[in-house]
Design a protein around this motif. Sequence first.
Motif, PDB file in Angstrom:
ATOM      1  N   LYS A 258       0.836  -1.200   0.000  1.00 48.67           N
ATOM      2  CA  LYS A 258       0.000   0.000   0.000  1.00 48.67           C
ATOM      3  C   LYS A 258       0.870   1.249   0.000  1.00 48.67           C
ATOM      4  O   LYS A 258       1.683   1.449   0.908  1.00 48.67           O
ATOM      5  CB  LYS A 258      -0.917   0.007   1.211  1.00 48.67           C
ATOM      6  CG  LYS A 258      -2.031  -1.025   1.130  1.00 48.67           C
ATOM      7  CD  LYS A 258      -2.991  -0.887   2.293  1.00 48.67           C
ATOM      8  CE  LYS A 258      -4.135  -1.904   2.176  1.00 48.67           C
ATOM      9  NZ  LYS A 258      -5.077  -1.789   3.302  1.00 48.67           N
ATOM     10  N   PRO A 259       0.745   2.091  -1.034  1.00 45.00           N
ATOM     11  CA  PRO A 259       1.575   3.306  -1.090  1.00 45.00           C
ATOM     12  C   PRO A 259       1.119   4.333  -0.054  1.00 45.00           C
ATOM     13  O   PRO A 259      -0.052   4.367   0.334  1.00 45.00           O
ATOM     14  CB  PRO A 259       1.342   3.822  -2.512  1.00 45.00           C
ATOM     15  CG  PRO A 259      -0.007   3.296  -2.889  1.00 45.00           C
ATOM     16  CD  PRO A 259      -0.161   1.971  -2.182  1.00 45.00           C
ATOM     17  N   SER A 260       2.048   5.141   0.387  1.00 48.64           N
ATOM     18  CA  SER A 260       1.706   6.214   1.327  1.00 48.64           C
ATOM     19  C   SER A 260       1.066   7.363   0.557  1.00 48.64           C
ATOM     20  O   SER A 260       0.964   7.336  -0.668  1.00 48.64           O
ATOM     21  CB  SER A 260       2.963   6.691   2.050  1.00 48.64           C
ATOM     22  OG  SER A 260       3.900   7.179   1.124  1.00 48.64           O
ATOM     23  N   LYS A 261       0.668   8.402   1.286  1.00 49.57           N
ATOM     24  CA  LYS A 261      -0.028   9.532   0.663  1.00 49.57           C
ATOM     25  C   LYS A 261       0.768  10.167  -0.464  1.00 49.57           C
ATOM     26  O   LYS A 261       0.243  10.466  -1.530  1.00 49.57           O
ATOM     27  CB  LYS A 261      -0.347  10.595   1.716  1.00 49.57           C
ATOM     28  CG  LYS A 261      -1.759  10.517   2.249  1.00 49.57           C
ATOM     29  CD  LYS A 261      -2.044  11.705   3.153  1.00 49.57           C
ATOM     30  CE  LYS A 261      -3.504  11.660   3.619  1.00 49.57           C
ATOM     31  NZ  LYS A 261      -3.806  12.827   4.481  1.00 49.57           N
ATOM     32  N   ASN A 262       2.031  10.420  -0.198  1.00 50.35           N
ATOM     33  CA  ASN A 262       2.856  11.167  -1.156  1.00 50.35           C
ATOM     34  C   ASN A 262       3.856  10.280  -1.907  1.00 50.35           C
ATOM     35  O   ASN A 262       4.795  10.780  -2.500  1.00 50.35           O
ATOM     36  CB  ASN A 262       3.616  12.276  -0.423  1.00 50.35           C
ATOM     37  CG  ASN A 262       2.676  13.240   0.276  1.00 50.35           C
ATOM     38  OD1 ASN A 262       1.648  13.626  -0.287  1.00 50.35           O
ATOM     39  ND2 ASN A 262       3.017  13.603   1.511  1.00 50.35           N
ATOM     40  N   LYS A 263       3.637   8.993  -1.854  1.00 49.75           N
ATOM     41  CA  LYS A 263       4.605   8.095  -2.484  1.00 49.75           C
ATOM     42  C   LYS A 263       3.907   6.975  -3.245  1.00 49.75           C
ATOM     43  O   LYS A 263       3.084   6.260  -2.696  1.00 49.75           O
ATOM     44  CB  LYS A 263       5.534   7.510  -1.420  1.00 49.75           C
ATOM     45  CG  LYS A 263       6.699   6.715  -1.986  1.00 49.75           C
ATOM     46  CD  LYS A 263       7.582   6.181  -0.858  1.00 49.75           C
ATOM     47  CE  LYS A 263       8.735   5.361  -1.416  1.00 49.75           C
ATOM     48  NZ  LYS A 263       9.573   4.782  -0.342  1.00 49.75           N
ATOM     49  N   LYS A 264       4.244   6.841  -4.508  1.00 50.69           N
ATOM     50  CA  LYS A 264       3.680   5.775  -5.324  1.00 50.69           C
ATOM     51  C   LYS A 264       4.535   4.519  -5.180  1.00 50.69           C
ATOM     52  O   LYS A 264       5.640   4.554  -4.673  1.00 50.69           O
ATOM     53  CB  LYS A 264       3.645   6.207  -6.797  1.00 50.69           C
ATOM     54  CG  LYS A 264       2.729   7.392  -7.066  1.00 50.69           C
ATOM     55  CD  LYS A 264       2.730   7.727  -8.538  1.00 50.69           C
ATOM     56  CE  LYS A 264       1.794   8.898  -8.840  1.00 50.69           C
ATOM     57  NZ  LYS A 264       1.791   9.239 -10.284  1.00 50.69           N
ATOM     58  N   ASN A 265       4.000   3.407  -5.686  1.00 47.49           N
ATOM     59  CA  ASN A 265       4.773   2.169  -5.680  1.00 47.49           C
ATOM     60  C   ASN A 265       6.015   2.322  -6.559  1.00 47.49           C
ATOM     61  O   ASN A 265       5.967   2.920  -7.642  1.00 47.49           O
ATOM     62  CB  ASN A 265       3.931   1.011  -6.208  1.00 47.49           C
ATOM     63  CG  ASN A 265       2.865   0.579  -5.222  1.00 47.49           C
ATOM     64  OD1 ASN A 265       1.679   0.672  -5.504  1.00 47.49           O
ATOM     65  ND2 ASN A 265       3.280   0.087  -4.065  1.00 47.49           N
ATOM     66  N   GLU A 269       8.806  -2.674  -6.754  1.00 43.19           N
ATOM     67  CA  GLU A 269       7.619  -3.254  -6.122  1.00 43.19           C
ATOM     68  C   GLU A 269       6.619  -3.740  -7.177  1.00 43.19           C
ATOM     69  O   GLU A 269       6.010  -4.803  -7.041  1.00 43.19           O
ATOM     70  CB  GLU A 269       6.956  -2.223  -5.206  1.00 43.19           C
ATOM     71  CG  GLU A 269       7.769  -1.920  -3.952  1.00 43.19           C
ATOM     72  CD  GLU A 269       7.211  -0.750  -3.151  1.00 43.19           C
ATOM     73  OE1 GLU A 269       7.547  -0.637  -1.958  1.00 43.19           O
ATOM     74  OE2 GLU A 269       6.446   0.058  -3.738  1.00 43.19           O
TER      75      GLU A 269
END
Length: 491
Positions: A258-265, A269
């Motif tokens: 699961k990506p964080s708010k400001n970070k994509k996979n 990954e």
Amino acid sequence: MIKIYFSDFFNIDTSDLENYGAFNISLINDLPLFIDPFLLFGSKKEEYKSLHEKIVNYLVFIKEKSAKGSISEAQVKSWFLFPEVKQNWFGYSKVGNNGSGLGKKFGNSMSSSMHIVFDDLGKEQITQSSHLEKAGLFEIGVGKDNISDFTTNLIKSYLLDYTQEFALKFIDKSLTQKVHVDKVYFDYELERWMPKEYILPFIFGDYVILTPRDILTKDDNWINSNDLRGDFTRICSSIPNDQFRQEIFNYFRKQLPKPSKNKKNTQREITEAVQKTIREFPEIIKWFIKSKEENKEGAKNISRQKVEQTETIFIHQISNFVEKLLESTDFYSIPAKSSYEEALQRIEFLQQVIEKNDGYRLFYVEGNPIKREEDLQIIYRLTWFASDFDVNREVNNGRGPVDYAISKGANDKTLIEFKLASNSKLKQNLENQVKIYEEANNTKSSIKVILYFDASEYTKVQKILKELKLEKDKNIILINAERKASASNVK
């Protein structure tokens, strides 16, 4: 005349090779090409289609044998283990033309996985045919070099006939020899590979095999794992079964962290999630192969471009470089008392030719500089070989391979590392690796050559040398391969 290519050693007009359709191989070092079995499948030539059927028939045979139970060690050795066909002078060999071939690891991987990899062999419903390259799409330890070696061995009889026909027509008899060749064709009644005799070009104590250029490619097979992963979404979207397609995408999404708010996979990954999904749904591979089968012309066009680029770099430009810039000078007759003196003088000579005599053009294709150190090292080998010193590429004495070891006797050896300034591990190499190589090769003599193509690369190298306190090291030589405004002596 300095001899590098088949046409040079066997006194052949290059137009005869071209008209025959054969690639003009180097007899100094392997060139980075290989036979792609898909080009046999996708060809309009009946003889090539027949070769692809021959490969499939052999796969059917070994699958049937595998299905009956465990294959004995002797059978694995007989049916799966093959030496590299080094006589075609293609492949991944980094020393002359000797490769590792298909060993026990490959044999065990293939024999134990036949029922998984080729589950629908001869009964295909999604694809038009079976493909040997499919084995490289599963994580079973079978790589593109294995696929290449296996293909070459399975069609070796055709290549030998092809070469013999050319030899009898164009090559002086004194340059040919009758040779006994092992494992030429498979006898399905005896269930064993059989030998045969041929009249073939003969040099350096061995025969030579020619290969049609229209079945060659570079870098990757048309059916390859990089495209499978890269085209994953498109491939899965093409699957007509809605429910199956939805199951695939649901599983894929669950494998992604699961990506964080400001970070994509990250790309890593995503790739790992794709690999897990393919392992769970191997049917995806069949739809990928189907998409490849539907673009036969694309396969032929891309492979042709790659072969033409290889010819440009390793034949046309090398020939011009040697003939116009080196052969007319003292480069091939530099007197030297030691391996170090010879190595240093020749490198300085090359530096002069590259920087002052427009030799830099050797390192550009269609206006773009080469980006692979492997290509740089092959270029170096092809231009250097005429020395009376023993020049070995990628000598490996247990601590990793060095690019070259120049020696004259056991007590006179100089190591040479050829690097591109763009190499991301350049600093690490200069700091650690060469010292390790020196210790492993029992020598304190080494030269580091760094090729750069623009001011930014030069600045990067200077910064690294300053940080390592090597900016005044006489054994580190920088060669400027920037484009020059002057007219060229190499066309």
